[in-house]
Write a protein that holds these residues in place. Structure first.
Motif, PDB file in Angstrom:
ATOM      1  N   LEU A  46       9.457  30.695  85.303  1.00  0.00           N
ATOM      2  CA  LEU A  46       8.995  29.312  84.998  1.00  0.00           C
ATOM      3  C   LEU A  46       7.755  29.483  83.981  1.00  0.00           C
ATOM      4  CD1 LEU A  46       9.448  27.438  88.290  1.00  0.00           C
ATOM      5  CD2 LEU A  46      10.985  27.373  86.155  1.00  0.00           C
ATOM      6  N   LYS A  47       6.807  30.288  84.176  1.00  0.00           N
ATOM      7  CA  LYS A  47       5.611  30.322  83.152  1.00  0.00           C
ATOM      8  C   LYS A  47       5.989  30.988  81.739  1.00  0.00           C
ATOM      9  CE  LYS A  47       1.630  33.583  82.742  1.00  0.00           C
ATOM     10  NZ  LYS A  47       0.808  34.620  83.470  1.00  0.00           N
ATOM     11  N   LYS A  48       6.829  32.192  81.871  1.00  0.00           N
ATOM     12  CA  LYS A  48       7.434  32.310  80.332  1.00  0.00           C
ATOM     13  C   LYS A  48       8.032  31.336  79.857  1.00  0.00           C
ATOM     14  CE  LYS A  48      10.121  35.713  78.099  1.00  0.00           C
ATOM     15  NZ  LYS A  48      11.120  36.709  78.619  1.00  0.00           N
ATOM     16  N   GLY A  49       8.931  30.378  80.470  1.00  0.00           N
ATOM     17  CA  GLY A  49       9.619  29.308  79.707  1.00  0.00           C
ATOM     18  C   GLY A  49       8.531  28.116  79.270  1.00  0.00           C
ATOM     19  N   VAL A  50       7.710  27.919  80.085  1.00  0.00           N
ATOM     20  CA  VAL A  50       6.758  26.880  79.891  1.00  0.00           C
ATOM     21  C   VAL A  50       5.812  27.167  78.494  1.00  0.00           C
ATOM     22  CG1 VAL A  50       4.603  25.654  80.374  1.00  0.00           C
ATOM     23  CG2 VAL A  50       6.674  25.982  81.825  1.00  0.00           C
ATOM     24  N   MET A 108       9.583  12.589  83.077  1.00  0.00           N
ATOM     25  CA  MET A 108       9.311  13.708  83.956  1.00  0.00           C
ATOM     26  C   MET A 108       8.919  13.049  85.327  1.00  0.00           C
ATOM     27  SD  MET A 108       6.601  16.923  83.865  1.00  0.00           S
ATOM     28  CE  MET A 108       7.615  17.654  82.055  1.00  0.00           C
ATOM     29  N   THR A 109       9.614  13.613  86.447  1.00  0.00           N
ATOM     30  CA  THR A 109       9.364  13.033  87.770  1.00  0.00           C
ATOM     31  C   THR A 109       8.031  13.633  88.429  1.00  0.00           C
ATOM     32  OG1 THR A 109      10.678  14.797  88.923  1.00  0.00           O
ATOM     33  CG2 THR A 109      11.790  12.741  88.261  1.00  0.00           C
ATOM     34  N   GLN A 110       7.620  13.149  89.392  1.00  0.00           N
ATOM     35  CA  GLN A 110       6.440  13.532  90.175  1.00  0.00           C
ATOM     36  C   GLN A 110       6.499  14.940  90.486  1.00  0.00           C
ATOM     37  OE1 GLN A 110       3.461  12.065  90.500  1.00  0.00           O
ATOM     38  NE2 GLN A 110       4.143   9.986  89.231  1.00  0.00           N
ATOM     39  N   ILE A 152      12.806  20.658  82.849  1.00  0.00           N
ATOM     40  CA  ILE A 152      13.811  19.696  83.018  1.00  0.00           C
ATOM     41  C   ILE A 152      15.094  20.216  83.091  1.00  0.00           C
ATOM     42  CG2 ILE A 152      14.723  17.380  82.099  1.00  0.00           C
ATOM     43  CD1 ILE A 152      12.039  16.771  80.818  1.00  0.00           C
ATOM     44  N   HIS A 153      16.031  20.184  84.111  1.00  0.00           N
ATOM     45  CA  HIS A 153      17.258  20.679  83.976  1.00  0.00           C
ATOM     46  C   HIS A 153      18.032  20.090  82.921  1.00  0.00           C
ATOM     47  CE1 HIS A 153      21.107  22.193  85.572  1.00  0.00           C
ATOM     48  NE2 HIS A 153      20.554  22.877  86.392  1.00  0.00           N
ATOM     49  N   LYS A 154      18.682  21.110  82.224  1.00  0.00           N
ATOM     50  CA  LYS A 154      19.473  20.657  80.963  1.00  0.00           C
ATOM     51  C   LYS A 154      20.847  19.782  81.241  1.00  0.00           C
ATOM     52  CE  LYS A 154      17.070  23.569  78.706  1.00  0.00           C
ATOM     53  NZ  LYS A 154      16.237  23.889  79.736  1.00  0.00           N
ATOM     54  N   ASN A 155      21.145  19.553  82.393  1.00  0.00           N
ATOM     55  CA  ASN A 155      22.273  18.556  83.012  1.00  0.00           C
ATOM     56  C   ASN A 155      21.860  17.316  83.388  1.00  0.00           C
ATOM     57  OD1 ASN A 155      24.336  20.399  82.482  1.00  0.00           O
ATOM     58  ND2 ASN A 155      24.498  21.452  84.555  1.00  0.00           N
ATOM     59  N   THR A 156      20.425  17.084  83.467  1.00  0.00           N
ATOM     60  CA  THR A 156      19.919  15.627  83.718  1.00  0.00           C
ATOM     61  C   THR A 156      20.362  14.751  82.801  1.00  0.00           C
ATOM     62  OG1 THR A 156      17.757  16.920  84.483  1.00  0.00           O
ATOM     63  CG2 THR A 156      17.713  14.597  84.081  1.00  0.00           C
ATOM     64  N   GLY A 157      20.919  13.759  83.534  1.00  0.00           N
ATOM     65  CA  GLY A 157      21.396  12.671  82.575  1.00  0.00           C
ATOM     66  C   GLY A 157      22.847  12.722  82.031  1.00  0.00           C
ATOM     67  N   ALA A 159       9.219  20.547  78.642  1.00  0.00           N
ATOM     68  CA  ALA A 159      10.620  20.561  78.443  1.00  0.00           C
ATOM     69  C   ALA A 159      11.377  21.522  79.428  1.00  0.00           C
ATOM     70  CB  ALA A 159      11.153  20.285  77.198  1.00  0.00           C
ATOM     71  N   PHE A 160      10.845  22.556  79.526  1.00  0.00           N
ATOM     72  CA  PHE A 160      11.568  23.730  80.142  1.00  0.00           C
ATOM     73  C   PHE A 160      12.055  23.567  81.388  1.00  0.00           C
ATOM     74  CE2 PHE A 160      11.769  27.786  82.541  1.00  0.00           C
ATOM     75  CZ  PHE A 160      12.780  28.476  81.807  1.00  0.00           C
TER      76      PHE A 160
END
Length: 436
Positions: free
Chosen positions: A39-43, A1-3, A52-57, A49-50
């Motif tokens: 974002l609150k609901k997803g976390v 996870m980035t800063q 982090i973008h799904k296309n990362t990497g 992990a929510f």
């Protein structure tokens, strides 16, 4: 996870625990309140992990493969494309290699490979540019550029003309030197494809303007004294075209910038097409002008063209030629460039009449009496028989080392025999003279 993601998780967690409000979290992250709620609901449901973008990497589906990237790099380093600037290379890849790529993407691939564009960007200089003419055909800028067009050490001169209103190339012709024939060929292309322009803007070259023009004083001009027009100037007068002499290269900046673009592009285009001779180049240039204009030409401010149609009674070949005054003898014969020609006129030209001799690579030599143009044929005068032995006269001949004769031996003298080759030599001397 980035800063950044870690900070976002901490703020969202504080909002989920009720330590800060939704509005405070939104202001802290620079997001909308609706986004914070999402974002609150997803976390709360999926954890950190929510965030982090799904296309990362993952590699984008539309990204170029490493094979294509390597192919582009290899092509750019090849002998054919190595001198092409990046924008030109984008066009060449689409035209010849079936690779469609944006300029920004190509720039990233090549710069990451350590390849720089050969065309250096000059620092912008602020200066006032003259406004374009509103109509196509109002002003044609004409010039010539010596350059190594075939990628060798040998220079050839490209004669060209560009329309001021649209930036459209209206004529191109390649020759060994800057010459009258080159400008006549460019003018021929303009007349046959577009019509008669209102004016032509050129430099003060001796092809366009007599050197004696600058020697006229104000007193001479007030008394009505004028200098004879050059052969090109005379032709423009017959067509009703105003010839405007420029006083600096900057004054005809559009055609000067055209040379910079063509010097970057044409040698590569010639190399791709396998063109190595002047004749091949001139055939290629007729089609290349349309390709160039489709990329760089702009719309004129006024849609109506200022070109005038050519009258049916005007023969372009009889205008774009060299004309001299001569007098025919009693048999309709005149002398020109050390050779004799007979007017084919069936008595229409009277003895001792003044005629105009028309010379052109198109029709060789013709004669004009009043408004009628006649064909001519080479004529060999019979030698006069001597009745008595002439008295030998002693005359003084200057030695070759005399200053009056200096350099005469370096100049190839014109001589004629009874063959077509002699006439061709004469035409080459008249039209292909090096004016440099």
């Amino acid at each position: 996870m980035t800063q950044e993601q870690l900070k976002k998780y901490q703020v969202i967690s504080m909002a989920a625990e009720g330590r800060i409000t939704i509005r405070e979290a939104a202001e802290s992250l620079g997001l909308s309140e609706r986004q914070i709620k999402r974002l609150k609901k997803g976390v709360m449901e999926e954890g950190p992990a929510f965030l982090i973008h799904k296309n990362t990497g993952r590699k984008p589906q539309h990204a170029f493969t490493d094979e294509i990237k390597n192919k582009i790099i290899v092509l750019k380093q090849s002998d054919i494309y190595k001198d092409a600037n990046f924008m030109h290379f984008v066009e060449l890849l689409a035209e010849h290699e079936d690779i469609s790529i944006s300029y920004s993407c190509l720039h990233t691939i090549l710069t990451n490979a350590g390849i720089k564009s050969p065309k250096k960007r000059r620092r912008f200089k602020s200066h006032r540019r003259r406004k374009r003419k509103p109509q196509e055909g109002l002003l044609i800028q004409m010039d010539a550029s010596p350059f190594e067009w075939f990628g060798t050490d040998e220079k050839f001169t490209l004669h060209g003309a560009i329309d001021d209103a649209t930036g459209k190339i209206v004529g191109l012709y390649l020759a060994k030197n800057e010459c009258l024939q080159g400008y006549f060929e460019v003018t021929w292309q303009i007349l046959t494809k577009y019509g008669i322009p209102v004016s032509i803007y050129a430099d003060r070259h001796s092809i366009f303007l007599s050197p004696n023009a600058s020697k006229l004083t104000i007193e001479d001009q007030l008394t009505g004294k004028v200098v004879n027009a050059t052969q090109f100037g005379r032709a423009m007068n017959e067509l009703g075209i105003t010839l405007i002499p420029a006083r600096s290269p900057q004054a005809k900046g559009r055609v000067e910038r055209l040379w910079e673009t063509l010097q970057s592009r044409l040698p590569i285009e010639f190399k791709i097409a396998g063109i190595t001779t002047v004749d091949q180049a001139n055939v290629f240039l007729l089609q290349y002008m349309d390709k160039f204009n489709s990329l760089f030409a702009v719309e004129a401010q006024v849609s109506e063209s200022a070109y005038r149609p050519i009258s049916d009674d005007v023969d372009i070949a009889h205008v774009l030629c060299v004309k001299y005054q001569r007098t025919v003898d009693n048999g309709g014969v005149f002398s020109f460039y050390g050779k004799h020609f007979k007017v084919v006129c069936d008595g229409a030209v009277p003895p001792r009449a003044r005629i105009k001799v028309l010379v052109s690579p198109v029709f060789a030599v013709k004669a004009q009496y009043k408004d009628t143009v006649f064909d001519t044929i080479p004529y060999v005068k019979s030698k006069k028989t001597q009745k008595s032995k002439p008295v030998e006269k002693k005359t003084y001949s200057l030695p070759d080392s005399h200053y009056y004769k200096y350099g005469h031996s370096l100049v190839k003298k014109v001589s004629f025999e009874d063959s077509d080759r002699d006439i061709l030599n004469m035409l080459e001397e008249i039209f292909l003279t090096n004016y440099a």
